[in-house]
Scaffold this motif. Structure first.
Motif, PDB file in Angstrom:
ATOM      1  N   ASN A 138     -66.673  23.636  79.199  1.00 38.79           N
ATOM      2  CA  ASN A 138     -67.353  23.259  80.288  1.00 38.79           C
ATOM      3  C   ASN A 138     -68.835  24.318  80.292  1.00 38.79           C
ATOM      4  O   ASN A 138     -68.942  24.904  81.519  1.00 38.79           O
ATOM      5  CB  ASN A 138     -66.767  23.340  81.909  1.00 38.79           C
ATOM      6  N   CYS A 177     -61.351  25.058  68.074  1.00 37.29           N
ATOM      7  CA  CYS A 177     -61.952  24.042  67.618  1.00 37.29           C
ATOM      8  C   CYS A 177     -62.782  24.109  66.253  1.00 37.29           C
ATOM      9  O   CYS A 177     -63.583  23.359  66.097  1.00 37.29           O
ATOM     10  CB  CYS A 177     -63.296  23.895  68.649  1.00 37.29           C
ATOM     11  N   ARG A 190     -68.107  22.119  75.014  1.00 38.67           N
ATOM     12  CA  ARG A 190     -67.534  21.018  75.864  1.00 38.67           C
ATOM     13  C   ARG A 190     -66.386  21.630  76.382  1.00 38.67           C
ATOM     14  O   ARG A 190     -66.197  21.255  77.692  1.00 38.67           O
ATOM     15  CB  ARG A 190     -67.268  19.861  75.015  1.00 38.67           C
ATOM     16  N   ARG A 191     -65.200  22.015  75.692  1.00 41.29           N
ATOM     17  CA  ARG A 191     -63.891  22.333  76.328  1.00 41.29           C
ATOM     18  C   ARG A 191     -63.953  23.228  77.357  1.00 41.29           C
ATOM     19  O   ARG A 191     -63.032  23.337  78.280  1.00 41.29           O
ATOM     20  CB  ARG A 191     -63.113  22.636  75.250  1.00 41.29           C
ATOM     21  N   GLU A 199     -68.059  21.220  70.400  1.00 39.90           N
ATOM     22  CA  GLU A 199     -66.870  20.930  70.813  1.00 39.90           C
ATOM     23  C   GLU A 199     -66.351  22.033  71.780  1.00 39.90           C
ATOM     24  O   GLU A 199     -65.732  21.910  72.674  1.00 39.90           O
ATOM     25  CB  GLU A 199     -65.918  20.782  69.575  1.00 39.90           C
ATOM     26  N   THR A 200     -66.559  23.381  71.370  1.00 42.04           N
ATOM     27  CA  THR A 200     -66.042  24.479  72.092  1.00 42.04           C
ATOM     28  C   THR A 200     -66.717  24.480  73.462  1.00 42.04           C
ATOM     29  O   THR A 200     -66.196  24.768  74.189  1.00 42.04           O
ATOM     30  CB  THR A 200     -66.339  25.920  71.176  1.00 42.04           C
ATOM     31  N   VAL A 205     -60.737  29.748  71.778  1.00 45.46           N
ATOM     32  CA  VAL A 205     -61.203  28.383  71.728  1.00 45.46           C
ATOM     33  C   VAL A 205     -62.007  27.893  70.612  1.00 45.46           C
ATOM     34  O   VAL A 205     -61.946  26.767  70.180  1.00 45.46           O
ATOM     35  CB  VAL A 205     -61.660  28.225  73.290  1.00 45.46           C
TER      36      VAL A 205
END
Length: 186
Positions: free
Chosen positions: A170, A158, A167-168, A164-165, A154
């Protein structure tokens, strides 16, 4: 058409092998190991170099890393398949997932191995009889390693953007930073 020599687990009359990986020490070790097993090895450290060698002399065998510094190893698989339909190809990757494995097989790869793969695994995959199943791994990845691989994949998707990682996934950004700073679990 099945090459009978390969069906018996042998290399056959054409031992040409193209190895493509941007990890130079790994590439050199694997090349030496495959030469001792009877292959005639060409190496490349980038998509551009791999494509040039594949177009100049399509090999009978190919081992291609999925993620290279200048692009995707699947481009090399596709280029070889367009020039030589009997090439036995496998994809190596540290960032495996089902979608890329399916895509690799659709493009012509016969197997998909997770890094770190040793020369015995690579040679066995290249010379496996059609329809023969691979042995289950003696030491499968631990749950911690699977989690770490997923986070790394991930993170790469990103473009190495920690926020961003996080966020993706969580996940709190600082927690992710601590995980990324550690070595991969075994």
């Amino acid at each position: 058409m099945i090459n009978e020599d390969v069906a018996d687990g042998d290399i056959g009359p054409d031992p040409s092998l193209l190895l493509v990986d941007d990890d130079a020490p790994f590439l050199k070790r694997l090349a030496r190991a495959m030469e001792t097993r009877g292959f005639v090895v060409e190496t490349a450290e980038s998509v551009a170099e791999g494509l040039a060698k594949a177009k100049a002399a399509p090999p009978k065998y190919a081992v291609v890393d999925m993620r290279l510094g200048d692009g995707n190893g699947l481009d090399i698989i596709d280029a070889i398949r367009q020039r030589r339909t009997d090439t036995r190809m496998i994809v190596l990757t540290g960032y495996g997932n089902i979608a890329t494995a399916v895509n690799a097989v659709k493009l012509g790869a016969i197997d998909y191995l997770a890094k770190p793969a040793d020369a015995d695994e690579v040679a066995a995959a290249l010379t496996r009889k059609p329809g023969e199943k691979a042995e289950p791994p003696e030491n499968p990845m631990s749950a911690d390693r699977v989690r770490w691989e997923h986070i790394q994949r991930v993170y790469e998707m990103c473009e190495r953007n920690v926020s961003e990682t996080a966020r993706r996934l969580n996940m709190h950004r600082r927690t992710l930073q601590r995980i990324l700073a550690k070595r991969a679990p075994r």
